[in-house]
Write a protein that holds these residues in place. Structure first.
Motif, PDB file in Angstrom:
ATOM      1  N   CYS A 160     -46.919 -45.309 -11.295  1.00  0.00           N
ATOM      2  CA  CYS A 160     -47.216 -46.731 -11.471  1.00  0.00           C
ATOM      3  C   CYS A 160     -46.271 -47.423 -10.545  1.00  0.00           C
ATOM      4  N   LEU A 161     -44.726 -46.735 -10.342  1.00  0.00           N
ATOM      5  CA  LEU A 161     -43.941 -47.391  -9.568  1.00  0.00           C
ATOM      6  C   LEU A 161     -44.335 -47.397  -7.911  1.00  0.00           C
ATOM      7  N   ARG A 162     -44.924 -46.219  -7.607  1.00  0.00           N
ATOM      8  CA  ARG A 162     -45.557 -45.892  -6.330  1.00  0.00           C
ATOM      9  C   ARG A 162     -46.710 -46.843  -6.107  1.00  0.00           C
ATOM     10  N   LYS A 163     -47.561 -47.213  -6.952  1.00  0.00           N
ATOM     11  CA  LYS A 163     -48.706 -48.180  -6.789  1.00  0.00           C
ATOM     12  C   LYS A 163     -48.047 -49.566  -6.472  1.00  0.00           C
ATOM     13  N   LEU A 164     -47.025 -49.888  -7.433  1.00  0.00           N
ATOM     14  CA  LEU A 164     -46.323 -51.154  -7.437  1.00  0.00           C
ATOM     15  C   LEU A 164     -45.510 -51.459  -5.931  1.00  0.00           C
ATOM     16  N   VAL A 165     -45.004 -50.429  -5.401  1.00  0.00           N
ATOM     17  CA  VAL A 165     -44.364 -50.701  -4.092  1.00  0.00           C
ATOM     18  C   VAL A 165     -45.273 -50.683  -3.076  1.00  0.00           C
ATOM     19  N   LYS A 166     -46.399 -49.753  -3.129  1.00  0.00           N
ATOM     20  CA  LYS A 166     -47.559 -49.851  -2.232  1.00  0.00           C
ATOM     21  C   LYS A 166     -48.305 -51.403  -2.001  1.00  0.00           C
ATOM     22  N   ASP A 167     -48.612 -51.757  -3.193  1.00  0.00           N
ATOM     23  CA  ASP A 167     -49.286 -52.887  -3.367  1.00  0.00           C
ATOM     24  C   ASP A 167     -48.389 -54.208  -2.726  1.00  0.00           C
ATOM     25  N   SER A 168     -47.044 -54.035  -3.005  1.00  0.00           N
ATOM     26  CA  SER A 168     -46.163 -55.064  -2.554  1.00  0.00           C
ATOM     27  C   SER A 168     -45.903 -55.043  -0.878  1.00  0.00           C
TER      28      SER A 168
END
Length: 107
Positions: free
Chosen positions: A45-53
């Protein structure tokens, strides 16, 4: 529904779960979770959050990067241009080697 103490880690089934990721709602051990912005998240989920930002770039920031890049190239060009002009200002006798024979340095 089982309590947290009865759950095991999604990635490490032999380990006891210590937290539940609020985004994906899976249980994880201490090794698999991290704190980000005062929230406990799993690595996925952290990877997705960073990728989205990272994909949502501000156009003003992109314009700023372009302007600073062009300013850097212009500064480097001016620096080397002035060095070249300084070298061109040296008299030709210095380049020919005749300046050494005139006694300029032998006084």
């Amino acid at each position: 529904m089982q309590t947290l103490a009865q759950q095991s880690c999604l990635n490490h089934p032999a380990r006891e779960a210590v937290a539940r990721c609020p985004a994906c709602e899976f249980f994880f051990c201490r090794e698999c979770i991290t704190e980000h912005d005062d929230r406990v998240l799993c690595a996925g989920c952290l990877r997705k959050l960073v990728k989205d930002s990272a994909t949502r770039k501000n156009p003003a920031l992109i314009l700023r990067q372009i302007i600073f890049s062009l300013a850097g190239v212009l500064t480097a060009w001016l620096f080397f241009y002035w060095i070249g002009q300084g070298l061109l200002a040296i008299p030709t006798s210095f380049h020919d080697g005749t300046l050494w024979k005139t006694g300029f340095w032998n006084e």
